[in-house]
Write a protein that holds these residues in place. Structure first.
Motif, PDB file in Angstrom:
ATOM      1  N   PRO A 107      -0.706  10.720   1.059  1.00 55.89           N
ATOM      2  CA  PRO A 107       0.185   9.240   1.945  1.00 55.89           C
ATOM      3  C   PRO A 107      -1.047   7.608   1.996  1.00 55.89           C
ATOM      4  O   PRO A 107      -0.857   7.066   0.934  1.00 55.89           O
ATOM      5  CB  PRO A 107      -0.319   9.190   3.630  1.00 55.89           C
ATOM      6  CG  PRO A 107      -0.334  10.769   3.937  1.00 55.89           C
ATOM      7  CD  PRO A 107      -0.641  11.399   2.757  1.00 55.89           C
ATOM      8  N   LYS A 108      -2.446   8.196   2.098  1.00 52.77           N
ATOM      9  CA  LYS A 108      -3.178   7.521   1.565  1.00 52.77           C
ATOM     10  C   LYS A 108      -2.833   6.579  -0.346  1.00 52.77           C
ATOM     11  O   LYS A 108      -3.342   5.615  -0.782  1.00 52.77           O
ATOM     12  CB  LYS A 108      -4.665   7.550   1.849  1.00 52.77           C
ATOM     13  CG  LYS A 108      -6.022   6.441   1.322  1.00 52.77           C
ATOM     14  CD  LYS A 108      -7.133   7.061   2.265  1.00 52.77           C
ATOM     15  CE  LYS A 108      -8.545   6.396   1.341  1.00 52.77           C
ATOM     16  NZ  LYS A 108      -9.671   6.334   1.701  1.00 52.77           N
ATOM     17  N   ARG A 109      -3.479   8.205  -1.172  1.00 54.81           N
ATOM     18  CA  ARG A 109      -3.621   7.686  -2.600  1.00 54.81           C
ATOM     19  C   ARG A 109      -1.446   6.665  -2.891  1.00 54.81           C
ATOM     20  O   ARG A 109      -1.623   6.054  -3.577  1.00 54.81           O
ATOM     21  CB  ARG A 109      -2.498   9.301  -3.561  1.00 54.81           C
ATOM     22  CG  ARG A 109      -2.700   9.265  -4.884  1.00 54.81           C
ATOM     23  CD  ARG A 109      -4.570   7.707  -5.416  1.00 54.81           C
ATOM     24  NE  ARG A 109      -4.199   7.866  -6.952  1.00 54.81           N
ATOM     25  CZ  ARG A 109      -4.525   6.911  -7.540  1.00 54.81           C
ATOM     26  NH1 ARG A 109      -6.018   6.101  -6.846  1.00 54.81           N
ATOM     27  NH2 ARG A 109      -4.772   7.210  -8.345  1.00 54.81           N
ATOM     28  N   TYR A 110      -0.584   7.503  -2.093  1.00 56.42           N
ATOM     29  CA  TYR A 110       0.781   6.956  -1.936  1.00 56.42           C
ATOM     30  C   TYR A 110       0.340   5.007  -2.192  1.00 56.42           C
ATOM     31  O   TYR A 110       1.271   4.164  -3.199  1.00 56.42           O
ATOM     32  CB  TYR A 110       1.828   7.317  -1.460  1.00 56.42           C
ATOM     33  CG  TYR A 110       3.453   6.976  -1.722  1.00 56.42           C
ATOM     34  CD1 TYR A 110       3.984   6.808  -2.436  1.00 56.42           C
ATOM     35  CD2 TYR A 110       3.595   5.871  -0.736  1.00 56.42           C
ATOM     36  CE1 TYR A 110       4.806   6.115  -2.284  1.00 56.42           C
ATOM     37  CE2 TYR A 110       4.583   5.115  -1.286  1.00 56.42           C
ATOM     38  CZ  TYR A 110       5.455   5.593  -1.444  1.00 56.42           C
ATOM     39  OH  TYR A 110       6.781   4.730  -1.925  1.00 56.42           O
ATOM     40  N   ASP A 111      -0.606   5.053  -0.869  1.00 57.67           N
ATOM     41  CA  ASP A 111      -0.342   3.711  -0.770  1.00 57.67           C
ATOM     42  C   ASP A 111      -1.233   2.856  -1.436  1.00 57.67           C
ATOM     43  O   ASP A 111      -1.086   1.501  -1.578  1.00 57.67           O
ATOM     44  CB  ASP A 111      -0.951   3.435   0.733  1.00 57.67           C
ATOM     45  CG  ASP A 111       0.005   4.178   1.967  1.00 57.67           C
ATOM     46  OD1 ASP A 111       1.045   4.015   1.713  1.00 57.67           O
ATOM     47  OD2 ASP A 111      -0.146   4.149   3.425  1.00 57.67           O
ATOM     48  N   SER A 112      -1.951   3.112  -1.914  1.00 62.59           N
ATOM     49  CA  SER A 112      -3.408   2.280  -3.007  1.00 62.59           C
ATOM     50  C   SER A 112      -2.247   2.383  -4.128  1.00 62.59           C
ATOM     51  O   SER A 112      -2.362   1.202  -4.800  1.00 62.59           O
ATOM     52  CB  SER A 112      -4.121   3.905  -3.047  1.00 62.59           C
ATOM     53  OG  SER A 112      -5.047   3.939  -2.263  1.00 62.59           O
ATOM     54  N   LEU A 113      -1.529   2.850  -4.675  1.00 57.01           N
ATOM     55  CA  LEU A 113      -0.714   3.387  -5.986  1.00 57.01           C
ATOM     56  C   LEU A 113       0.612   1.549  -5.581  1.00 57.01           C
ATOM     57  O   LEU A 113       0.272   1.137  -6.364  1.00 57.01           O
ATOM     58  CB  LEU A 113       0.314   4.417  -6.416  1.00 57.01           C
ATOM     59  CG  LEU A 113      -0.573   5.417  -6.792  1.00 57.01           C
ATOM     60  CD1 LEU A 113       0.092   6.990  -6.958  1.00 57.01           C
ATOM     61  CD2 LEU A 113      -1.186   5.170  -8.202  1.00 57.01           C
ATOM     62  N   ASN A 114       0.459   2.831  -5.094  1.00 63.32           N
ATOM     63  CA  ASN A 114       1.768   1.205  -4.039  1.00 63.32           C
ATOM     64  C   ASN A 114       1.717  -0.662  -4.508  1.00 63.32           C
ATOM     65  O   ASN A 114       1.863  -1.270  -5.110  1.00 63.32           O
ATOM     66  CB  ASN A 114       2.621   0.578  -3.295  1.00 63.32           C
ATOM     67  CG  ASN A 114       4.254   2.009  -2.912  1.00 63.32           C
ATOM     68  OD1 ASN A 114       4.711   1.634  -4.366  1.00 63.32           O
ATOM     69  ND2 ASN A 114       4.289   2.486  -2.643  1.00 63.32           N
ATOM     70  N   ARG A 115       0.205  -0.335  -4.088  1.00 61.93           N
ATOM     71  CA  ARG A 115      -0.620  -1.811  -4.036  1.00 61.93           C
ATOM     72  C   ARG A 115      -0.964  -2.126  -5.146  1.00 61.93           C
ATOM     73  O   ARG A 115      -0.727  -3.363  -4.945  1.00 61.93           O
ATOM     74  CB  ARG A 115      -1.465  -1.720  -2.822  1.00 61.93           C
ATOM     75  CG  ARG A 115      -2.387  -2.517  -2.091  1.00 61.93           C
ATOM     76  CD  ARG A 115      -3.282  -2.677  -1.465  1.00 61.93           C
ATOM     77  NE  ARG A 115      -4.221  -3.799  -0.914  1.00 61.93           N
ATOM     78  CZ  ARG A 115      -4.885  -4.070  -0.289  1.00 61.93           C
ATOM     79  NH1 ARG A 115      -5.320  -3.271   0.321  1.00 61.93           N
ATOM     80  NH2 ARG A 115      -5.603  -5.181  -0.362  1.00 61.93           N
ATOM     81  N   ALA A 116      -1.278  -1.725  -6.241  1.00 58.44           N
ATOM     82  CA  ALA A 116      -1.895  -1.439  -6.873  1.00 58.44           C
ATOM     83  C   ALA A 116      -1.059  -1.933  -8.582  1.00 58.44           C
ATOM     84  O   ALA A 116      -0.883  -1.863  -9.679  1.00 58.44           O
ATOM     85  CB  ALA A 116      -2.913  -0.988  -7.440  1.00 58.44           C
ATOM     86  N   LEU A 117      -0.030  -1.734  -8.234  1.00 55.62           N
ATOM     87  CA  LEU A 117       1.381  -1.520  -9.376  1.00 55.62           C
ATOM     88  C   LEU A 117       1.255  -2.276  -9.491  1.00 55.62           C
ATOM     89  O   LEU A 117       1.552  -3.239  -9.248  1.00 55.62           O
ATOM     90  CB  LEU A 117       2.592  -0.026  -8.895  1.00 55.62           C
ATOM     91  CG  LEU A 117       3.766   0.046  -9.681  1.00 55.62           C
ATOM     92  CD1 LEU A 117       3.106   1.196 -10.756  1.00 55.62           C
ATOM     93  CD2 LEU A 117       4.780   0.592  -9.065  1.00 55.62           C
TER      94      LEU A 117
END
Length: 429
Positions: free
Chosen positions: A186-196
């Protein structure tokens, strides 16, 4: 009371009205009247449909070349003298240009390493600019493999539905789906979504006076992806003879400047696109994303015509048969396409310029039809429960016409029976 009792001014007014009515009934319209009424037509179309907008890049300034040698004067004659024939289809082979062993290989042919690397580079660059100590502490650069896993995650959410993204990572025995947890956390998913990110949005590039970058493009943040897919869709597939152009609405409920509301669509709210597809497979070959309204149209070409010419231009002079609804069709568009080796079939608005009033306003009883042609274009009107106007540039055998109508109108449509009869009649001309 005799004619002598009527004021001369009233008599002259009646004569003018009768003369203009006869002119319209005979389909008389000069080239100057066509150009003079272009703006009037645009206003009429706006009142018919709220969707009469065009794309900022729909008309690329090359419309005048397609008008060269095209007769803009339409004189309508009885169908006994109609001699137009169907265009010969040029491509020898249609369908996919390459064969693929599995769906993954087919997917990767569109999303190849070149475009994925662009996304990876822009995402990592954007992540380095995020001013958050918590984010920077947990961030590490992404790569193509991880980006493909993120794509797989999104695809699976379309198959397995959950109320929220967090539910996909739930450990609850009733909701747990281990496949999602194996892809990412979940944490990595949120980070990728924020940086995409898909394009470099550096502050120095955001200033048009610096590097000349056209930030005014509403699709700037997605332009590399749109251009890449636009070219891939066309280079990997050869369309069969029957194609169609229509509008589509992709669901989007967040805030967006050019978000549209179309009541007749299933999504209601979303991003509007105009699409050119193959009739038999619905393969999307070309598209234009709505970005705003075009205030002026060059060369006397209406808004809807400009969109069609933009989409169909690479396919001209190849013998394709184009199906469109009444928002697009007009006698001028049909003639331009026919003179450039492309046939047109579809319904027609009676308010279009050059449409003969003798056809669209002729008194008909149920089951009757009337038709007229002007060279290589013919218009017909059929009265069933409602009046249906059609425009065509080709005709053939009865089976051929019936097949065309079955593609244009669903079998359960209220106009299916009437259009089938029209097609059979057109085949026997």
């Amino acid at each position: 009371m005799t004619d002598d009792d009527v004021p001369p001014e009233l008599l002259q007014m009646v004569r003018d009205v009768i003369r203009r009515r006869h002119a319209r009934m005979e389909g008389i319209d000069t080239r100057s009247r066509v150009r003079a009424r272009v703006e009037e037509l645009n206003e009429e179309q706006n009142s018919v449909s709220d969707d009469d907008d065009v794309f900022e890049d729909a008309f690329d300034g090359r419309g005048d070349s397609l008008l060269e040698g095209v007769d803009l004067h339409f004189e309508w004659s009885p169908m006994q003298t109609f001699r137009s024939v169907e265009e010969s289809f040029v491509p020898e082979h249609t369908g996919s240009v390459e064969s693929h062993l599995n769906p993954y290989n087919a997917f990767r042919s569109f999303w190849d390493d070149s475009i994925l690397q662009v996304i990876v580079d822009d995402t990592n660059r954007n992540a380095s600019r995020i001013q958050s100590a918590t984010f920077q502490a947990g961030w590490h650069p992404t790569n193509i493999h991880e980006l493909l896993c993120l794509f797989a995650f999104w695809m699976m959410t379309g198959v397995i539905r959950m109320p929220t993204i967090r539910r996909y990572f739930s450990s609850n025995s009733l909701l747990r789906t281990e496949a999602f947890s194996r892809i990412t956390t979940p944490k990595r998913y949120d980070s990728l979504n924020r940086a995409l990110h898909f394009v470099d949005t550096s502050p120095e590039l955001s200033d048009p006076t610096n590097s000349g970058v056209a930030i005014s493009d509403p699709m700037y943040s997605l332009r590399p992806i749109i251009d890449h897919l636009y070219n891939k869709f066309q280079s990997y597939y050869v369309l069969s003879k029957d194609i169609c152009i229509d509008e589509s609405l992709t669901l989007w409920i967040a805030r967006l400047k050019f978000k549209q509301y179309i009541r007749s669509k299933a999504a209601k709210f979303g991003i509007k696109t105009f699409e050119l597809c193959e009739s038999s497979t619905v393969y999307l070959w070309s598209f234009l994303v709505y970005t705003g309204k075009l205030d002026a149209v060059q060369g006397g070409i209406t808004k809807s015509t400009a969109i069609v010419l933009k989409l169909i231009r690479p396919l001209l002079n190849k013998g394709y048969r184009l199906f469109m609804d009444n928002w697009f069709n007009s006698p001028l568009l049909a003639r331009i396409c026919k003179r450039n080796g492309t046939d047109c079939v579809g319904t027609l608005l009676s308010s279009r310029v050059d449409v003969p009033r003798l056809v669209t306003h002729a008194p008909l009883k149920q089951g009757q039809l009337v038709a007229r042609h002007s060279g290589d274009v013919y218009v017909l009107s059929w009265l069933d429960k409602k009046r249906v106007n059609m425009i065509l540039t080709c005709h053939g055998s009865v089976p051929t016409c019936l097949a065309l109508v079955s593609q244009l109108v669903p079998s359960n449509s209220s106009h299916s029976r009437s259009l089938t009869i029209i097609a059979a009649w057109a085949a026997l001309i």
